[in-house]
Design an enzyme around this catalytic site. Structure first.
Site, PDB file in Angstrom:
ATOM      1  N   TYR A   1      43.770  40.056  53.471  1.00 10.49           N
ATOM      2  CA  TYR A   1      44.193  39.556  52.145  1.00 10.49           C
ATOM      3  C   TYR A   1      43.239  38.782  51.433  1.00 10.49           C
ATOM      4  O   TYR A   1      43.018  38.634  50.440  1.00 10.49           O
ATOM      5  CB  TYR A   1      45.512  38.581  52.295  1.00 10.49           C
TER       6      TYR A   1
ATOM      7  N   TYR B   1      54.801  35.491  37.702  1.00 16.44           N
ATOM      8  CA  TYR B   1      55.760  34.382  38.711  1.00 16.44           C
ATOM      9  C   TYR B   1      56.936  33.816  37.847  1.00 16.44           C
ATOM     10  O   TYR B   1      57.588  34.253  37.175  1.00 16.44           O
ATOM     11  CB  TYR B   1      54.550  33.325  39.047  1.00 16.44           C
TER      12      TYR B   1
ATOM     13  N   SER C   1      44.725  37.396  42.544  1.00 18.34           N
ATOM     14  CA  SER C   1      45.985  37.922  42.698  1.00 18.34           C
ATOM     15  C   SER C   1      46.366  39.135  41.756  1.00 18.34           C
ATOM     16  O   SER C   1      47.209  39.765  41.657  1.00 18.34           O
ATOM     17  CB  SER C   1      46.944  36.970  42.164  1.00 18.34           C
TER      18      SER C   1
ATOM     19  N   VAL D   1      44.080  33.403  39.984  1.00 20.14           N
ATOM     20  CA  VAL D   1      43.725  31.969  39.692  1.00 20.14           C
ATOM     21  C   VAL D   1      42.063  31.778  39.618  1.00 20.14           C
ATOM     22  O   VAL D   1      41.556  30.823  39.310  1.00 20.14           O
ATOM     23  CB  VAL D   1      43.989  31.209  41.131  1.00 20.14           C
TER      24      VAL D   1
END
Length: 445
Positions: free
Chosen positions: A192, A244, A67, A262
């Site tokens: 992605y 987040y 990410s 992650v």
């Protein structure tokens, strides 16, 4: 590594040592290949706006970007399409939810922001795909330019993403069901997954963060990767959405635009100051590296890096790096001896904070690399020295002195001195000529 810049490296090494033993958190086992990561791996890296690189621990160990790719692909989308067109598809509001939550705006179906998975999948789908410039080729080129070197894909992680990626597929189909997904969901998610599987190191991520902090110009290569307005907008979204559902607490306590991944990567950017990155794969419940979070938070507090701190005055910090050949008021014999004994002089000006002190220390290294026997730091034009900068300069001079260099400071007010100080002596010369004369004195004279 030279003695002066050890001040920055020592700070990273100290934090590495301090937090390396933490074993809280879990590996990202929902992506099978990530569950194989070494839980002991831990690296820290920092790159300044001048392109100076500092690292500690496993800063060169490769892992997948995951990410942390999101801000940079968002930057690519803004560069290609413009903010109005991108905002038509993806919002820029904090979701207050987890990275893989269903965060779609009522009535439009727009994802809340490009940092959550739904928004990132849509942002990836916005990148043009042509025979001459395939979508993923554009993305890989963009990420590579941010890193300052050609990156590649970890195919094993990519296949692992494909096997375990049902939730991301579901998000893509859900977005498509509301209307705003411009490509086939399967194609969007496949790209992605490949984007997330690009391989980097903590030092690469520090370069990428530093490029955003430097207004879109890579400080290692000089390449203008994106324009300054694009870099500003990306940093703004990172500050409000990059962590987040922990973004608010991060900004409150750490105070830097940031993005986690992650695989254990974490970046933070100090606008016009530095890019910072960490790698450690043990994650907290929000998907953020436990060691990385603590280390970057501690570094921000230790070095006064919070974005809301009052910055030092703008302007050039280092005004002179030379040998002491030009001493107009000194006798000819003294000038000749200064030249012969290679006395280096570094002059600074303005207010010194962390960033300014790093530049001064690097200039001291440059001066010391000329096989000098003595180094003089001229602070006459310095208006203020912050607590962090003072500690860094003292540490740098301690290293120079320990390395056998004679050192002196032109600073009549003695702002670097402490009672009984022997880090460098004497501290309080009134002029550059006096400091140089002391450095070339006969031993015992």
């Amino acid at each position: 590594m030279n003695a002066a810049t050890d001040a920055v490296t020592d700070a990273l090494r100290d934090l590495h040592s301090r937090f390396a033993g933490i074993d809280d958190g879990e590996l990202a086992d929902y992506i099978p290949q990530l569950a194989l990561a070494d839980p002991e791996a831990f690296g820290l890296a920092l790159i300044s706006m001048d392109g100076h690189r500092y690292g500690a621990g496993d800063a060169g160990v490769p892992f997948t970007i995951q990410s942390v790719s999101k801000p940079f692909v968002y930057a690519l989308a803004l560069s290609v399409l413009g903010i109005d067109e991108v905002s038509r598809w993806v919002n820029a509001e904090p979701s207050g939810e987890a990275f893989n939550a269903i965060s779609l705006e009522l009535g439009t179906g727009r994802p809340d922001n490009p940092m959550v998975n739904a928004g990132a999948i849509l942002t990836t789908a916005l990148i043009p795909d042509t025979p001459g410039a395939p979508r993923f080729g554009r993305i890989l080129d963009c990420l590579s330019r941010f890193a300052g070197r050609m990156l590649d894909v970890d195919e094993q992680v990519y296949f692992s993403e494909v096997v375990a990626g049902d939730r991301n597929r579901a998000l893509a189909y859900l977005i498509r069901s509301t209307g705003p997904l411009p490509v086939d969901p399967v194609a969007a998610v496949e790209t992605y997954f490949r984007q997330c599987s690009v391989r980097v190191t903590a030092m690469d991520l520090a370069a990428m963060a530093a490029t955003l902090a430097n207004g879109g110009v890579n400080p290692l290569t000089g390449d203008t990767v994106v324009t300054e307005p694009v870099a500003v907008r990306v940093l703004a979204v990172m500050a409000t959405c990059g962590m987040y559902d922990a973004s608010g607490d991060w900004l409150l306590r750490v105070g830097l635009p940031a993005k986690s991944g992650v695989s254990g990567g974490l970046i933070a950017a100090g606008p016009a100051r530095f890019g910072l990155a960490s790698y450690s794969p043990l994650l907290d419940p929000t998907g953020t590296s436990v060691r990385g979070h603590r280390a970057i938070g501690a570094l921000s507090e230790r070095l006064g890096l919070h974005l809301m701190h009052n910055p030092a005055l703008a302007g050039s910090t280092v005004t002179l790096v030379t040998t002491a050949d030009d001493l107009p008021s000194a006798p000819k014999a003294e000038r000749e001896r200064a030249r012969r004994e290679r006395v280096a002089v570094v002059a600074a000006q303005g207010a010194l904070d962390f960033t300014a002190a790093e530049r001064v220390l690097y200039a001291l290294d440059e001066a010391d690399s000329r096989e000098t026997v003595a180094v003089v730091l001229d602070l006459l034009q310095v208006t203020d020295i912050g607590t962090v900068a003072r500690a860094m300069l003292r540490s740098g001079f301690a290293g120079l002195t320990a390395g056998g260099r004679r050192t002196a400071v032109v600073d009549p007010a003695g702002r670097l001195r402490e009672p009984g100080d022997e880090v460098v002596a004497p501290w309080c010369f009134a002029t550059r000529e006096e400091a140089v004369a002391w450095c070339i004195r006969e031993p015992g004279g």
